[in-house]
Structure formats: structure tokens, C-alpha cells
Motif scaffolding. Sequence first.
Motif, PDB file in Angstrom:
ATOM      1  N   GLN A  98       0.806  -1.236  -0.021  1.00 41.32           N
ATOM      2  CA  GLN A  98       0.006   0.128   0.001  1.00 41.32           C
ATOM      3  C   GLN A  98       0.918   1.204  -0.028  1.00 41.32           C
ATOM      4  O   GLN A  98       0.547   2.320  -0.655  1.00 41.32           O
ATOM      5  CB  GLN A  98      -0.827   0.151   1.236  1.00 41.32           C
ATOM      6  N   LEU A  99       1.940   1.385   0.599  1.00 41.53           N
ATOM      7  CA  LEU A  99       2.795   2.428   0.862  1.00 41.53           C
ATOM      8  C   LEU A  99       3.605   2.491  -0.596  1.00 41.53           C
ATOM      9  O   LEU A  99       3.625   3.576  -0.904  1.00 41.53           O
ATOM     10  CB  LEU A  99       3.851   2.277   1.815  1.00 41.53           C
ATOM     11  N   ASN A 100       3.980   1.448  -1.055  1.00 47.52           N
ATOM     12  CA  ASN A 100       4.609   1.482  -2.337  1.00 47.52           C
ATOM     13  C   ASN A 100       3.340   2.289  -3.443  1.00 47.52           C
ATOM     14  O   ASN A 100       4.001   2.683  -4.389  1.00 47.52           O
ATOM     15  CB  ASN A 100       5.065   0.276  -2.908  1.00 47.52           C
ATOM     16  N   ALA A 101       2.577   1.724  -3.338  1.00 49.61           N
ATOM     17  CA  ALA A 101       1.449   2.180  -4.324  1.00 49.61           C
ATOM     18  C   ALA A 101       1.324   3.585  -4.329  1.00 49.61           C
ATOM     19  O   ALA A 101       0.881   4.446  -5.412  1.00 49.61           O
ATOM     20  CB  ALA A 101      -0.011   1.554  -4.266  1.00 49.61           C
ATOM     21  N   LYS A 102       1.724   4.105  -3.146  1.00 53.23           N
ATOM     22  CA  LYS A 102       1.473   5.836  -3.074  1.00 53.23           C
ATOM     23  C   LYS A 102       2.790   6.447  -3.237  1.00 53.23           C
ATOM     24  O   LYS A 102       3.104   7.620  -2.664  1.00 53.23           O
ATOM     25  CB  LYS A 102       0.677   5.991  -1.731  1.00 53.23           C
ATOM     26  N   ASN A 103       3.855   5.608  -3.605  1.00 52.00           N
ATOM     27  CA  ASN A 103       5.316   6.308  -3.577  1.00 52.00           C
ATOM     28  C   ASN A 103       5.701   6.865  -2.273  1.00 52.00           C
ATOM     29  O   ASN A 103       6.347   7.803  -2.324  1.00 52.00           O
ATOM     30  CB  ASN A 103       5.299   7.643  -4.694  1.00 52.00           C
ATOM     31  N   ILE A 104       5.597   6.075  -1.101  1.00 53.73           N
ATOM     32  CA  ILE A 104       5.753   6.168   0.012  1.00 53.73           C
ATOM     33  C   ILE A 104       6.971   5.256   0.417  1.00 53.73           C
ATOM     34  O   ILE A 104       6.442   4.126   0.348  1.00 53.73           O
ATOM     35  CB  ILE A 104       4.715   6.331   1.175  1.00 53.73           C
ATOM     36  N   THR A 105       8.181   5.619   0.660  1.00 54.43           N
ATOM     37  CA  THR A 105       9.070   4.611   1.178  1.00 54.43           C
ATOM     38  C   THR A 105       8.750   3.776   2.387  1.00 54.43           C
ATOM     39  O   THR A 105       8.532   4.331   3.373  1.00 54.43           O
ATOM     40  CB  THR A 105      10.354   5.332   1.408  1.00 54.43           C
ATOM     41  N   PRO A 106       8.665   2.512   2.220  1.00 56.84           N
ATOM     42  CA  PRO A 106       7.990   1.694   3.446  1.00 56.84           C
ATOM     43  C   PRO A 106       8.936   1.769   4.589  1.00 56.84           C
ATOM     44  O   PRO A 106       8.625   1.826   5.824  1.00 56.84           O
ATOM     45  CB  PRO A 106       7.766   0.286   2.652  1.00 56.84           C
ATOM     46  N   ILE A 107      10.098   1.185   4.259  1.00 54.34           N
ATOM     47  CA  ILE A 107      11.126   0.864   5.335  1.00 54.34           C
ATOM     48  C   ILE A 107      12.515   1.438   4.936  1.00 54.34           C
ATOM     49  O   ILE A 107      12.941   1.317   3.972  1.00 54.34           O
ATOM     50  CB  ILE A 107      11.286  -0.764   5.623  1.00 54.34           C
ATOM     51  N   THR A 108      13.016   1.965   5.974  1.00 54.41           N
ATOM     52  CA  THR A 108      14.338   2.539   5.874  1.00 54.41           C
ATOM     53  C   THR A 108      15.494   1.648   6.750  1.00 54.41           C
ATOM     54  O   THR A 108      15.012   0.961   7.629  1.00 54.41           O
ATOM     55  CB  THR A 108      14.600   3.976   6.335  1.00 54.41           C
ATOM     56  N   ILE A 109      16.588   1.421   5.998  1.00 54.95           N
ATOM     57  CA  ILE A 109      17.469   0.351   6.693  1.00 54.95           C
ATOM     58  C   ILE A 109      18.980   0.466   6.212  1.00 54.95           C
ATOM     59  O   ILE A 109      19.138   1.051   5.013  1.00 54.95           O
ATOM     60  CB  ILE A 109      17.175  -1.077   6.347  1.00 54.95           C
ATOM     61  N   ALA A 110      19.867   0.539   7.365  1.00 57.74           N
ATOM     62  CA  ALA A 110      21.363   0.785   6.775  1.00 57.74           C
ATOM     63  C   ALA A 110      22.058  -0.311   6.154  1.00 57.74           C
ATOM     64  O   ALA A 110      22.873  -1.105   6.989  1.00 57.74           O
ATOM     65  CB  ALA A 110      22.274   1.374   8.056  1.00 57.74           C
ATOM     66  N   GLY A 111      21.914  -0.560   4.883  1.00 56.40           N
ATOM     67  CA  GLY A 111      22.432  -1.760   4.368  1.00 56.40           C
ATOM     68  C   GLY A 111      24.035  -1.884   4.275  1.00 56.40           C
ATOM     69  O   GLY A 111      24.426  -2.967   4.148  1.00 56.40           O
ATOM     70  N   LYS A 112      24.412  -0.663   4.247  1.00 54.09           N
ATOM     71  CA  LYS A 112      25.881  -0.551   3.933  1.00 54.09           C
ATOM     72  C   LYS A 112      26.556  -1.042   5.362  1.00 54.09           C
ATOM     73  O   LYS A 112      27.676  -1.700   5.474  1.00 54.09           O
ATOM     74  CB  LYS A 112      26.230   0.927   4.111  1.00 54.09           C
ATOM     75  N   ASP A 113      25.992  -0.931   6.489  1.00 52.65           N
ATOM     76  CA  ASP A 113      26.253  -1.308   7.896  1.00 52.65           C
ATOM     77  C   ASP A 113      26.146  -2.857   8.241  1.00 52.65           C
ATOM     78  O   ASP A 113      26.848  -3.338   9.079  1.00 52.65           O
ATOM     79  CB  ASP A 113      25.931  -0.579   9.029  1.00 52.65           C
ATOM     80  N   ARG A 114      25.391  -3.464   7.182  1.00 55.50           N
ATOM     81  CA  ARG A 114      24.892  -4.884   7.445  1.00 55.50           C
ATOM     82  C   ARG A 114      24.230  -5.247   8.601  1.00 55.50           C
ATOM     83  O   ARG A 114      23.421  -6.209   8.426  1.00 55.50           O
ATOM     84  CB  ARG A 114      26.303  -5.601   7.074  1.00 55.50           C
ATOM     85  N   TRP A 115      24.576  -5.000   9.671  1.00 60.14           N
ATOM     86  CA  TRP A 115      24.045  -5.553  10.918  1.00 60.14           C
ATOM     87  C   TRP A 115      22.477  -5.278  10.856  1.00 60.14           C
ATOM     88  O   TRP A 115      21.705  -5.922  11.491  1.00 60.14           O
ATOM     89  CB  TRP A 115      24.918  -5.250  12.207  1.00 60.14           C
ATOM     90  N   PRO A 116      22.204  -4.066  10.551  1.00 60.21           N
ATOM     91  CA  PRO A 116      20.606  -3.877  10.578  1.00 60.21           C
ATOM     92  C   PRO A 116      19.934  -4.832   9.871  1.00 60.21           C
ATOM     93  O   PRO A 116      18.713  -4.921  10.059  1.00 60.21           O
ATOM     94  CB  PRO A 116      20.451  -2.338  10.108  1.00 60.21           C
ATOM     95  N   VAL A 117      20.274  -5.155   8.579  1.00 57.68           N
ATOM     96  CA  VAL A 117      19.804  -6.155   7.724  1.00 57.68           C
ATOM     97  C   VAL A 117      19.728  -7.657   8.560  1.00 57.68           C
ATOM     98  O   VAL A 117      18.810  -8.255   8.320  1.00 57.68           O
ATOM     99  CB  VAL A 117      20.607  -6.392   6.412  1.00 57.68           C
ATOM    100  N   LEU A 118      20.591  -7.867   9.455  1.00 55.76           N
ATOM    101  CA  LEU A 118      20.893  -9.070  10.105  1.00 55.76           C
ATOM    102  C   LEU A 118      19.834  -9.196  11.100  1.00 55.76           C
ATOM    103  O   LEU A 118      19.233 -10.127  11.495  1.00 55.76           O
ATOM    104  CB  LEU A 118      22.242  -9.260  10.683  1.00 55.76           C
ATOM    105  N   HIS A 119      19.460  -7.819  11.668  1.00 60.28           N
ATOM    106  CA  HIS A 119      18.316  -7.742  12.610  1.00 60.28           C
ATOM    107  C   HIS A 119      16.950  -8.370  11.807  1.00 60.28           C
ATOM    108  O   HIS A 119      16.328  -9.213  12.574  1.00 60.28           O
ATOM    109  CB  HIS A 119      18.132  -6.278  13.067  1.00 60.28           C
ATOM    110  N   TRP A 120      16.643  -7.998  10.812  1.00 59.00           N
ATOM    111  CA  TRP A 120      15.519  -8.532  10.071  1.00 59.00           C
ATOM    112  C   TRP A 120      15.565 -10.067   9.654  1.00 59.00           C
ATOM    113  O   TRP A 120      14.664 -10.810  10.238  1.00 59.00           O
ATOM    114  CB  TRP A 120      15.459  -8.092   8.732  1.00 59.00           C
ATOM    115  N   PHE A 121      16.714 -10.684   9.275  1.00 64.21           N
ATOM    116  CA  PHE A 121      16.910 -11.980   9.212  1.00 64.21           C
ATOM    117  C   PHE A 121      16.801 -12.533  10.532  1.00 64.21           C
ATOM    118  O   PHE A 121      16.133 -13.630  10.794  1.00 64.21           O
ATOM    119  CB  PHE A 121      18.434 -12.306   8.731  1.00 64.21           C
TER     120      PHE A 121
END
Length: 422
Positions: free
Chosen positions: A182-205
Motif C-alpha cells: 500500500q505504501l509503495n502504491a502511493k510512492n511512500i518509502t516503506p522501510i529505511t535500513i542501513a544496508g551498508k552497515d550490514r548488521w541492521p539487515v541481520l536484525h531482520w533475518f
Amino acid sequence: MKNKLAILLVLVMLTLTGCSGKNNVDTAAGEPAESVTKLTMWSMETRNREIIEKSINEFNTAHPDIQITAEYFEDEALKTKMKVAIAGNQVPDIITYWSGETFDTLVATSMLGDITEQLSSDADFKNNVLPGGLETFTYDSKTYAIPVLFSGVSLWYNKEIFADNGLTPPATYDELLAVVDQLNAKNITPITIAGKDRWPVLHWFSYLAQRVGGTEPFEKAKSGEADFTQDSFVKAGELLRELAIDKKGFVNGFLGLDYAAAESLFVNGKAAMYLQGEWAMDSFLDDNFADKVGFVPFPSVAGGSGSVNIYHGGFGAGMAISSKTNQEAAYTAIRFLTDSAQRKEINEGANISPMKNPGLDEANMKPLAYEYDKSISENLEGFFGYYDQVLDAKRADQFLNSVGSIVGQESADVKEELAKVK
């Protein structure tokens, strides 16, 4: 010659008296005063230094026979200093330090004092610690530290964006995916995340793996009894890839975003959701933004066995005493400094108390901080640690790389990537 020797002997005696571990000060009447036990404390709580110093001054005033002097260090500086201290077997009388590998080493090398007996004699205090707090610092049924904080990762969301778009904070992962659509359909960024630092992505996993299979699969993989290609990990990887690649749930270009850049998108209302620990509240509590922020536990996964009240995080730091110091005096000091009353002002900010009844004053707190701390105190059932901190350095780095590949390469085979963690 005899006079000179006598004078020399007096000087030597005075010097030895001045260098002793206790201070024996003569009173005006010539009678020796009570000896003073001097305790040195190292702490990484630089942000809370002013508050801790007030507690130390209060303690020193109330205990003239025990005097604490504290030194404060930034994280990396303290880690370096501790390596030197361990090598030289010269740990300070009191130390506030992180749970994990270095703390394990301190216990294994008998450098820390066992406080099990003192805690057992202090039942009200012991029973007030949140589930898992003392257990984090317990080895072979002996406890070596009192936790000073709890760290928990939650899903933060922008209430204004959700309200304006008729959205409800997700309780399940399927609901999260629907919100993303629904957010993407309205061009609103759903989730922000620091992929460069890697560990925030690991939180999701990590959260997905726990919600799918509970904490047992990780414990087995950590000990070597199994590996990370167990079904719950593979399922978690597939769900994460669906979110990141198929649903485009993460901000465009997230693999190049560092922590500060990713967080600024949320704080400036440019992204609807942000998965992060309570430390992020420091940037949320601004008067112009705090009222817009809400939070929910990480969503449940359909058919999964992990409870939503099991948080990713844990009791990240504890206060311990050296095995070489005056055990009674040092315990008296840490018991005072870790009491809810002494840490009240700290926990009324962007921190979570490790106590069930932290004695917080709602009037002194931002509503967001109060509600978050209250929610943890009332609902916490347990926790599971950060994968990159709990695992050895080699496997931690492999995990960070594998998860990065899963969310960054559409062609990556989830099971093959997880098999690289060994």
C-alpha cells in the motif's frame, strides 16, 4: 650514624603507610581513623556520566569507609584498555562492561568476583530483575554481574503516515507485506535500513528466524550441533528476500546507506517504518517528532513458533567486581549503583531499565520513552542475542555477508548462502 639510621627508618615507615591499600589517617587526638577502602570503577556509560557521578557522590558521602572513583571511556577505548588489563591481570575493582566474549574471558580466567551469595541474600532486588538479566551473567550456576540495561529491537513506525493512509501497524508478517504494498502504491518509502552497515539487515533475518522456528535452531547451530541451513533459517531467508527484492520494501539504494543516513530518513518523515533498537530513541525524542512515533514488536509469522514477546537484544552490559578486590565493599557499591532509584534518571531517557519495577516518573519522561519502557517491563518473556555478537568473529562476518547477498542478489540461492556460515 645511629641518629641518621633512626630518621631513615621513620621515613621508610611513613612511606609504607602512605602506599598501603587502605588510608589510615591519624585524627587530631592521635588515634587512627577507620580505614578506607578505595574502589576504582571503569565504565563505558559516558552519556550518563553526570548522573552516575551524582550517585557516586551520594554513595561516598553515605559510606565514608568505602570511596569510589570512576573513569569513563568511549567504547573502543575501553575495549582496548580491557585487553591490556586482562593481559596484565589488572582488572579494576568495579567494571561496567558488555556481555559476550570478553566477559566470558574475564570469568574463565577467574578475574571477576562471584556475587551469587550476596544476591541470594537480597531476594527483593534479585527477583526484580527482568527475566534473563542475571542469567546473562551466570556461568556454572554462579553470577558475576548485575545488568544495568536491557536492549530491545522493535519496529518503529510513523503514526502520521499510517493515519494519513488508513494503515494499521502490522501484527503479522503478512500484514507487514500488505502495508508495504500500500505504501509503495502511493510512492511512500516503506522501510529505511542501513544496508551498508550490514548488521541492521541481520536484525531482520534474525527476527524472522526466531519467529519461524523459535530460539532452539540458533542455539544448535551456534554450538555446532547443526548448521544454518536448518529449515527455519532457510524460510527466514526466503521471507526476507521476498520483502527486500520482490516487494521492494526497503528504501531504494539501501545497500549503500549507512546508519546515520538511514535513520535520518525516518526522523525526517521520508520513510514509514524503521527496525532498530531502543538506542534510536535518542533521535526520536525531539519535540517536533516524538509524538509521531509509535512502535510494535516484530510481527509474528504464520505457522511459526516464536513468541512476539521474545525480543532481539538482551542485557548488553552489566556491573561486575574484581575477584581481587574487597568483595563486601565492592558488592555494596555495585548494589547501590544498580538500584532502580539510582538509575531512575538514566532510565527516564532513551534507555530501558533491566528491572520489572523501575520506579519511573511518567511526568519526567517523554510519552514515547515511558510507553516503550513500560511495554518492555510488562511484556518481556525473554530475548535472543545479536547474531553478530553471540557468534565467533569468523561466523559473524560470514553471516553478515550471506544475508547481504540474500537481499542484494536476486539470483542468490538462500540455502547455499547460509551454508557459507561455518
